[in-house]
Structure formats: C-alpha cells, structure tokens
Motif scaffolding. Structure first.
Motif, short mmCIF file in Angstrom:
data_model
loop_
_atom_site.label_atom_id
_atom_site.label_comp_id
_atom_site.label_asym_id
_atom_site.label_seq_id
_atom_site.Cartn_x
_atom_site.Cartn_y
_atom_site.Cartn_z
N TYR A 17 56.33 43.16 44.35
CA TYR A 17 55.68 41.87 44.62
C TYR A 17 54.57 41.55 43.63
O TYR A 17 54.01 40.46 43.66
N VAL A 18 54.23 42.51 42.78
CA VAL A 18 53.18 42.27 41.78
C VAL A 18 53.79 41.42 40.67
O VAL A 18 54.86 41.75 40.15
N VAL A 19 53.11 40.32 40.36
CA VAL A 19 53.66 39.40 39.36
C VAL A 19 53.05 39.74 38.00
O VAL A 19 51.82 39.77 37.85
N ALA A 20 53.91 39.99 37.02
CA ALA A 20 53.43 40.34 35.66
C ALA A 20 52.54 39.21 35.14
O ALA A 20 52.86 38.03 35.30
N GLY A 21 51.41 39.60 34.58
CA GLY A 21 50.49 38.61 34.00
C GLY A 21 49.52 38.01 35.01
O GLY A 21 48.66 37.23 34.65
N GLU A 22 49.66 38.38 36.28
CA GLU A 22 48.79 37.80 37.33
C GLU A 22 47.87 38.87 37.92
O GLU A 22 48.28 40.02 38.11
N ILE A 23 46.68 38.43 38.28
CA ILE A 23 45.73 39.31 38.96
C ILE A 23 46.25 39.58 40.37
O ILE A 23 46.77 38.66 41.02
N VAL A 24 46.11 40.80 40.84
CA VAL A 24 46.62 41.13 42.18
C VAL A 24 45.44 41.39 43.14
O VAL A 24 44.43 41.99 42.75
N ALA A 49 42.61 43.42 39.05
CA ALA A 49 42.71 43.26 40.49
C ALA A 49 41.43 42.66 41.04
O ALA A 49 40.36 42.79 40.43
N VAL A 50 41.54 42.00 42.21
CA VAL A 50 40.36 41.66 43.01
C VAL A 50 40.41 42.60 44.20
O VAL A 50 41.44 42.72 44.87
N SER A 51 39.32 43.26 44.46
CA SER A 51 39.30 44.34 45.46
C SER A 51 38.56 43.91 46.73
O SER A 51 37.65 43.09 46.69
N SER A 52 38.95 44.53 47.84
CA SER A 52 38.36 44.17 49.14
C SER A 52 37.33 45.18 49.64
O SER A 52 36.86 45.05 50.78
N GLU A 72 35.35 34.91 40.34
CA GLU A 72 35.93 34.55 39.04
C GLU A 72 37.36 34.07 39.17
O GLU A 72 37.99 33.71 38.19
N VAL A 73 37.90 34.12 40.41
CA VAL A 73 39.33 33.88 40.59
C VAL A 73 39.53 32.73 41.59
O VAL A 73 38.91 32.71 42.65
N GLU A 74 40.37 31.78 41.21
CA GLU A 74 40.63 30.64 42.12
C GLU A 74 41.81 30.90 43.04
O GLU A 74 41.90 30.36 44.13
N ARG A 75 42.77 31.68 42.54
CA ARG A 75 44.02 31.85 43.29
C ARG A 75 44.66 33.17 42.89
O ARG A 75 44.60 33.57 41.73
#
Ligand code: 5RP
Length: 223
Positions: A17-24, A49-52, A72-75
C-alpha cells in the motif's frame, strides 16, 4: 504461528500500500514496528514518513527513514497503523500505546487508513478492550464521572506507579465496561466533553482496509 509472526506478516504485507514517491503516514505499536522494519527495505522509494509518536520517529530514523513534521505535509496517500480492536465496518479502538492523539492527527491527513492487526483484534462490538482517552489532567475526575454515568469505569493509566505522561504531556484514562454500539455518535459525544483531548474510538478516521493476520495467511478486509 505466534502473534509476533502474524504481526510481522501483516507488517510486510502493508508494503503493497506504500506509494512510490509519496510520504507515508506511520502509526505506533508492536505491529507498526514490524511495518517500519519492512519499510526500511524500500526506503529509497519514498521521500520519508510522518510519524505518530516519539517511539516510531526514533525507530524510523534509526533505520535511515527521514521523518517529516506533520505541518510540512498537506496530504498523505496512506496511513498505516495497528489497532486494539476493529469491527466489521472498520471502526476501531486505538491508544493502547498512548499515541492516540497523534495517530488521529496523522490519520486525518491520509486518503486511506490501512489497519494492520492480528486476528485477535477483530470484534463484533467495540468496548471489550479498555477504551483509552487522552485527557487534560485537571479534568480527569469529571470525565471519569461522565463515563460512570454511561456504565463505564475509568482509571488513570499508570507507569512506574505514577500517571503515564503522553508525548503531549497529558494523561490517559482507560475505560472498561462500555459497549460502543454507535461508534461515530459515541466519538462525537465524548469529543465534546471539556478536558477530553482525544477519545480512542476511530470512527471518523476509520480503516479503509484491514490486513488481518490469521493462521491461514493475511486476510484483506475492505470497508
Ligand atoms: O493505538 C495504538 C498505539 O496507541 C496501537 O496501534 C495499538 O495499541 C495496537 O498496538 P499493537 O500493534 O502493539 O498491538
């Protein structure tokens, strides 16, 4: 298969489900730790990554995966996290690792919540697992009384004999004795109580997909 092996299997399965080129977006907990370990094998394909939680951030960085600030991340395309309970509609109880507030914040940035869990987490009705609620400490007693009026019993979570302090500097109430028949209504109601930061019912940020680790292999549930 041990529970640990089931967690490792779903952690690896989540890579699809991880999309290449996208932050997870990355959750917190022992199942997510397996996912983070697997993510390291494809770290060159993602910007980071954005971490919780502080714990997940440390693990990601130790494996060479850059961690970005949520501001730093909108989506995010996906948020991948575990659960303490998940029902047949994808509604969850989370917060067993005390990271529920940041988990909900990061999940809210994502198009899809991918839940990874072993089969023991699947339930008919949410509420058997003590419901975590992050609260402002001065409101803990009044919030506990509100849960008592609903038939629940709230206790302050302890660590080394002292109230556990979350990554946000607050406390956790664990509430037993609840049967959460309407998760969305319950989440909305408890969110209104003064002093509640986050209730561990994830109905508005429910799972889109659950990868469930079973003895027969990884089952994919779509909601
Ligand atoms: O909500 C969480 C942390 O706040 C976790 O996702 C939940 O507790 C499941 O953890 P584990 O994968 O260790 O069973």
């Amino acid at each position: 298969m041990t529970q640990d092996e089931l967690k490792a299997e779903v952690g690896r399965a989540a890579l699809q489900y991880v999309v290449a080129g996208e932050i997870v977006g990355v959750g917190t907990g022992s199942t997510v730790n397996k996912f983070i370990d697997a993510l390291a094998s494809i770290k060159d394909q993602i910007p980071g990554a954005v971490s919780s939680s502080v714990a997940s951030t440390e693990r990601l960085r130790a494996l060479g995966i850059p961690v970005l600030d949520a501001n730093e991340v909108e989506r995010l395309a996906v948020y991948i996290d575990g659960a303490d309970e998940i029902d047949h509609q994808g509604f969850m109880v989370k917060g067993g690792g005390a990271a529920l507030t940041r988990e909900k914040i990061v999940a809210a940035l994502a198009d899809r919540f991918i839940c990874i869990a072993d089969a023991s987490k699947q339930v008919q009705t949410l509420g058997a697992f003590p419901l975590p609620v992050e609260v402002i400490p001065m409101a803990a007693a009044q919030i506990a009384r509100r849960f008592a009026a609903k038939g629940g019993h709230a206790t302050v979570r302890l660590k080394d004999g002292q109230p556990l302090v979350t990554d946000n500097g607050q406390h956790i109430l664990d509430v037993t004795g609840l049967a959460i028949a309407d998760p969305a209504a319950f989440e909305s109601e408890v969110n209104q109580w003064p002093g509640v930061i986050t209730v561990g019912v994830f109905a508005h940020q429910k799972a889109a997909v659950c990868l469930l680790g079973t003895e027969q292999g990884v089952e994919t549930l779509e909601f």
